[in-house]
Design an enzyme around this catalytic site. Structure first.
Site, mmCIF file in Angstrom:
data_model
loop_
_atom_site.group_PDB
_atom_site.id
_atom_site.type_symbol
_atom_site.label_atom_id
_atom_site.label_comp_id
_atom_site.label_asym_id
_atom_site.label_seq_id
_atom_site.Cartn_x
_atom_site.Cartn_y
_atom_site.Cartn_z
ATOM 1 N N GLY A 34 32.094 -33.828 -5.329
ATOM 2 C CA GLY A 34 33.208 -34.673 -5.744
ATOM 3 C C GLY A 34 34.003 -35.102 -4.525
ATOM 4 O O GLY A 34 33.842 -34.540 -3.423
ATOM 5 N N GLN A 82 41.682 -37.797 -0.082
ATOM 6 C CA GLN A 82 40.935 -37.058 0.953
ATOM 7 C C GLN A 82 40.420 -37.979 2.060
ATOM 8 O O GLN A 82 40.069 -37.506 3.136
ATOM 9 C CB GLN A 82 39.756 -36.287 0.329
ATOM 10 C CG GLN A 82 40.202 -35.156 -0.590
ATOM 11 C CD GLN A 82 39.030 -34.417 -1.185
ATOM 12 O OE1 GLN A 82 38.466 -34.841 -2.187
ATOM 13 N NE2 GLN A 82 38.641 -33.321 -0.572
ATOM 14 N N CYS A 122 36.327 -26.968 -1.099
ATOM 15 C CA CYS A 122 36.973 -28.271 -0.970
ATOM 16 C C CYS A 122 36.577 -28.847 0.385
ATOM 17 O O CYS A 122 36.651 -28.138 1.397
ATOM 18 C CB CYS A 122 38.493 -28.122 -1.066
ATOM 19 S SG CYS A 122 39.377 -29.692 -0.963
ATOM 20 N N LEU A 123 36.197 -30.113 0.392
ATOM 21 C CA LEU A 123 35.781 -30.728 1.657
ATOM 22 C C LEU A 123 36.966 -30.882 2.610
ATOM 23 O O LEU A 123 36.756 -31.048 3.812
ATOM 24 C CB LEU A 123 35.117 -32.081 1.385
ATOM 25 C CG LEU A 123 33.825 -31.998 0.545
ATOM 26 C CD1 LEU A 123 33.312 -33.396 0.212
ATOM 27 C CD2 LEU A 123 32.744 -31.184 1.255
ATOM 28 N N HIS A 172 39.381 -30.411 -10.566
ATOM 29 C CA HIS A 172 39.697 -30.242 -9.134
ATOM 30 C C HIS A 172 40.040 -31.605 -8.515
ATOM 31 O O HIS A 172 41.011 -31.723 -7.750
ATOM 32 C CB HIS A 172 38.473 -29.608 -8.451
ATOM 33 C CG HIS A 172 38.543 -29.467 -6.970
ATOM 34 N ND1 HIS A 172 38.525 -28.240 -6.325
ATOM 35 C CD2 HIS A 172 38.591 -30.390 -5.978
ATOM 36 C CE1 HIS A 172 38.565 -28.421 -5.025
ATOM 37 N NE2 HIS A 172 38.608 -29.728 -4.777
ATOM 38 N N GLU A 173 39.242 -32.639 -8.861
ATOM 39 C CA GLU A 173 39.473 -33.962 -8.256
ATOM 40 C C GLU A 173 40.761 -34.598 -8.790
ATOM 41 O O GLU A 173 41.505 -35.213 -8.025
ATOM 42 C CB GLU A 173 38.272 -34.892 -8.513
ATOM 43 C CG GLU A 173 36.945 -34.396 -7.964
ATOM 44 C CD GLU A 173 36.997 -33.965 -6.515
ATOM 45 O OE1 GLU A 173 37.828 -34.495 -5.741
ATOM 46 O OE2 GLU A 173 36.214 -33.062 -6.146
ATOM 47 N N HIS A 188 43.679 -33.363 -6.996
ATOM 48 C CA HIS A 188 43.918 -34.036 -5.701
ATOM 49 C C HIS A 188 44.832 -35.247 -5.885
ATOM 50 O O HIS A 188 45.671 -35.535 -5.024
ATOM 51 C CB HIS A 188 42.592 -34.520 -5.102
ATOM 52 C CG HIS A 188 41.868 -33.504 -4.259
ATOM 53 N ND1 HIS A 188 42.410 -32.955 -3.117
ATOM 54 C CD2 HIS A 188 40.626 -32.968 -4.373
ATOM 55 C CE1 HIS A 188 41.525 -32.115 -2.572
ATOM 56 N NE2 HIS A 188 40.450 -32.092 -3.320
HETATM 57 O O1 K1U Z 1 37.082 -32.235 -3.747
HETATM 58 C C1 K1U Z 1 36.343 -31.829 -2.890
HETATM 59 O O2 K1U Z 1 36.772 -31.501 -1.802
HETATM 60 C C2 K1U Z 1 34.863 -31.698 -3.146
HETATM 61 C C3 K1U Z 1 34.470 -30.318 -3.634
HETATM 62 C C4 K1U Z 1 34.416 -30.353 -5.143
HETATM 63 C C5 K1U Z 1 34.369 -29.056 -5.864
HETATM 64 C C6 K1U Z 1 33.551 -28.014 -5.502
HETATM 65 C C7 K1U Z 1 33.527 -26.841 -6.212
HETATM 66 C C8 K1U Z 1 34.308 -26.695 -7.315
HETATM 67 C C9 K1U Z 1 35.137 -27.719 -7.680
HETATM 68 C C10 K1U Z 1 35.162 -28.897 -6.973
HETATM 69 C C11 K1U Z 1 33.105 -29.984 -3.031
HETATM 70 O O3 K1U Z 1 32.147 -30.649 -3.290
HETATM 71 S S1 K1U Z 1 32.990 -28.601 -1.997
HETATM 72 C C12 K1U Z 1 31.245 -28.511 -1.616
HETATM 73 C C13 K1U Z 1 30.428 -27.964 -2.732
HETATM 74 O O4 K1U Z 1 30.958 -27.355 -3.636
HETATM 75 C C14 K1U Z 1 28.958 -28.180 -2.774
HETATM 76 C C15 K1U Z 1 28.291 -28.727 -1.719
HETATM 77 C C16 K1U Z 1 26.917 -28.897 -1.797
HETATM 78 C C17 K1U Z 1 26.228 -28.526 -2.900
HETATM 79 C C18 K1U Z 1 26.881 -27.953 -3.949
HETATM 80 C C19 K1U Z 1 28.270 -27.764 -3.898
HETATM 81 ZN ZN ZN Z 2 38.871 -30.782 -2.959
#
Ligand code: K1U
Ligand code: ZN
Length: 172
Positions: free
Chosen positions: A45, A50, A94-95, A136-137, A140
């Site tokens: 997401g 972001q 979270c990225l 989560h998004e 944000h």
């Molecule tokens: O919002 C963001 O920063 C993105 C975030 C979203 C998220 C992850 C986990 C739970 C809720 C919301 C991410 O994508 S973090 C990276 C991640 O979870 C992932 C990366 C590669 C493969 C699978 C998952």
């Molecule tokens: Zn996030």
């Protein structure tokens, strides 16, 4: 075009974003850039703040099975209109807070409305990881990060790590 992802702490990640009135070509381009940035990261997401844009726009794709087709969703003005009483705990990342994970408990099932890139209104029920990610998004868009669900000690520890990461990256 990939866009740089802001790292916490950054004041733009704490702002309430503005609803989108008209879906312009610039906003469609932003959505495409966000999907490219999300897939490249990789992530499941991404929210407009972001990448430094304070509009109510999120993208997500929580398909994780090998061989299953991708399902990129672009949501303008997304809203949770109903939530289950049943809760689900997920180890969230979270990225904007790289390499930090923590358990967050949220409603397991949510009904969400949004406007797509063609201006069409949608309503859908999300469960499991999709429900976690869309909540989560949307957080944000309201200036809320997953670390805001943690106790002050854990939150402060993660924030200090991110301050150091930003200092180290700035030094090169
Ligand atoms: O919002 C963001 O920063 C993105 C975030 C979203 C998220 C992850 C986990 C739970 C809720 C919301 C991410 O994508 S973090 C990276 C991640 O979870 C992932 C990366 C590669 C493969 C699978 C998952
Ligand atoms: Zn996030």
């Amino acid at each position: 075009m990939k866009r740089p992802i802001l790292i916490h702490p950054d004041p733009r990640l704490k702002k309430v974003c503005a609803p989108v009135a008209d879906i312009s070509d610039d906003l469609r381009q932003l959505a495409d850039d966000m999907l490219e940035t999300m897939y490249d990261a990789p992530g499941i997401g991404l929210a407009a703040p972001q990448v430094g844009v304070l509009d109510r726009l999120i993208v997500l794709d929580c398909v994780r099975e090998e061989g299953e087709p991708p399902r990129p969703l672009v949501m303008f003005n997304p809203e949770v209109i109903a939530s289950s009483d049943e809760m689900n705990t997920y180890d969230e990342g979270c990225l904007s807070i790289p390499d930090q994970y923590a358990e967050v408990t949220r409603p397991k099932v949510v009904d969400v409305t949004w406007i797509d890139r063609d201006g069409k209104l949608h309503r859908e029920t999300f469960d499991g990881l999709w429900a976690t990610c869309v909540q989560h998004e949307i957080d944000h868009l309201n200036g809320k990060l997953f670390i805001d669900y943690l106790g002050p000690m854990k939150r402060q520890m993660i924030t200090r790590k991110m301050q150091k990461l930003k200092r180290d990256r700035a030094r090169g």
